[in-house]
Design an enzyme around this catalytic site. Structure first.
Site, short mmCIF file in Angstrom:
data_model
loop_
_atom_site.label_atom_id
_atom_site.label_comp_id
_atom_site.label_asym_id
_atom_site.label_seq_id
_atom_site.Cartn_x
_atom_site.Cartn_y
_atom_site.Cartn_z
N HIS A 23 0.82 -1.21 0.00
CA HIS A 23 0.00 0.00 0.00
C HIS A 23 0.86 1.27 0.00
O HIS A 23 0.36 2.37 -0.24
CB HIS A 23 -0.93 0.00 1.22
CG HIS A 23 -2.24 0.67 0.98
ND1 HIS A 23 -2.46 1.54 -0.05
CD2 HIS A 23 -3.42 0.61 1.65
CE1 HIS A 23 -3.69 1.99 -0.02
NE2 HIS A 23 -4.30 1.43 1.02
N ASP A 34 -2.20 2.29 -4.54
CA ASP A 34 -3.43 2.72 -3.87
C ASP A 34 -4.51 1.67 -4.06
O ASP A 34 -4.45 0.83 -4.96
CB ASP A 34 -3.91 4.06 -4.44
CG ASP A 34 -2.94 5.19 -4.13
OD1 ASP A 34 -2.25 5.11 -3.09
OD2 ASP A 34 -2.86 6.14 -4.92
#
Length: 419
Positions: free
Chosen positions: A390, A394
């Site tokens: 992450h 995204d």
């Protein structure tokens, strides 16, 4: 003339390995380029070939010992005479003496050489040494370890049982003592086995991925009807033309190439404070090997057709089982596909393969009720999982990449027209 055998260069950034097995023992004849030892590295098992022909001499390292690149591990006597010929008379005398002992009821010490080589090689070092020491056939011993594996205690118990069964009356007392020292019925056993170098590295890398990356997994389900239909329709023609079976991995590899083209972050990785993007797709394919999970790389998958990809995967699988994968086979990789479905997995959260930023997890196909055009129908469904870092990817990008893979599998025509 003596020739020193040293640890060869094992690959980029690999400076040491562990002696996994000696394939030759002192006194054995050795041909040029014949493997004499197996070295375990962080990624693969590497065979050490002999540069000369001769006779195996002194072994400078033991099984399980860590050795550095360039270290001397053995001596070969060039042009020497194998022990089987040079010591024929001595061996014959030993065999006669052992024959007498066997008739008298003693266990012959040289029986170990007759143990099935394939079965012995599959054992861990401690158990293997015990089997060879007692001259037992491991296929005749029932294992009590995990998944039915043999333990050292199993071998010791079998050796005691064999000795007590063949002892004369004069040896009855020792036999009774051996029997009395056997584990009591119902006793809970434990087995300690040293982790292989490869397993240690796998543990370190996967734990490092959890510690350093911001891992997250997104899921989707996929209707496999179209791929199954295409596979059934063309599998015979495909096999006849390309001499390879048409599998599901080829479809997912090509679908992943489409997704990574549209979502380049899933094909990139973080290096320091920079993001390294790749204009090519090198897919690491997780393959189960005897010593652990390995991830050989399909290079330039974006330029390869189904047949080439399927051949690469089949070749990797075979060489992983045979232990002949090389360091170069494992080098690099920008994205990983792991197929737990072949083992029956319904759903999982795979861990990324550092420094990569994403991994696609495939699972088993099973018929499930789904709603299609307002009606409940039965479809062959598979859960897909995309784990990602992450820090770089995204949620929107991860979901988009997985959705592209799902749509390509449900409508394979998209892979032909680049959609």
């Amino acid at each position: 003339m003596s020739k020193e055998i040293t640890v060869p260069t094992l690959g980029e950034s690999v400076t040491e390995g562990t002696i996994g097995e000696w394939l030759k023992k002192p006194g054995d004849a050795v041909a040029v380029d014949e493997p004499i030892a197996s070295l375990e590295t962080d990624k693969v098992a590497v065979e050490v070939p002999s540069p000369v022909a001769g006779v195996m001499g002194e072994l400078k390292a033991e099984v399980g010992e860590t050795v550095e690149v360039g270290a001397v591990i053995a001596i070969i006597e060039e042009g020497g005479t194998p022990a089987a010929k040079g010591e024929e008379a001595g061996r014959a005398k030993e065999e006669r003496e052992e024959g007498k002992q066997e008739r008298a009821g003693d266990t012959p010490k040289t029986q170990a050489k007759d143990a099935p080589s394939d079965a012995v090689k599959a054992l861990n070092p401690a158990v293997r040494r015990a089997v060879l020491e007692h001259g037992l056939d491991p296929s005749t011993i029932k294992g009590t370890g995990r998944d039915g594996r043999l333990t050292k205690e199993d071998v010791e118990a079998a050796a005691k049982a064999k000795k007590s069964g063949s002892d004369t009356v004069a040896d009855a007392a020792p036999a009774q003592a051996a029997t009395s020292s056997a584990p009591a019925s119902g006793e809970r056993k434990e087995e300690r086995v040293k982790m292989t170098r490869m397993r240690q590295t796998i543990a370190k890398r996967l734990k490092g991925a959890q510690d350093n990356a911001a891992l997250l997994t997104t899921f989707n389900d996929c209707d496999m009807s179209a791929v199954i239909e295409a596979r059934e329709k063309y599998k015979d023609l495909f096999a006849k033309k390309h001499d390879i079976k048409l599998g599901f991995m080829g479809f997912f590899a090509k679908a992943a190439c489409l997704a990574l083209k549209d979502v380049p972050a899933a094909n990139a990785y973080i290096e320091g404070d920079e993001i390294v993007y790749h204009e090519y797709v090198d897919i690491s394919v997780a393959v189960s090997a005897p010593n652990g999970l390995v991830v050989p790389v399909i290079r330039d998958a974006q330029d390869k057709g189904f047949a080439r990809i399927e051949k690469d995967i089949a070749d990797f699988g075979k060489r992983a089982r045979d232990g002949t994968l090389t360091m170069d086979d494992m080098k690099g990789g920008t994205f990983t596909i792991s197929n737990g479905g072949v083992f029956g997995s319904l759903m999982s959260t795979p861990i990324i393969n550092p420094p990569q930023s994403a991994v696609l997890g495939l699972h088993r196909i099973e018929d499930r009720p789904v709603v299609v055009n307002g009606e409940i129908v039965i479809r062959p469904m598979m859960y897909l999982a995309l784990s990602y870092d992450h820090r770089l990817i995204d949620g929107r990008e991860a979901v988009t990449a997985l959705k592209i893979i799902k749509e390509a599998i449900e409508d394979p025509t998209r892979m032909l027209i680049d959609l």
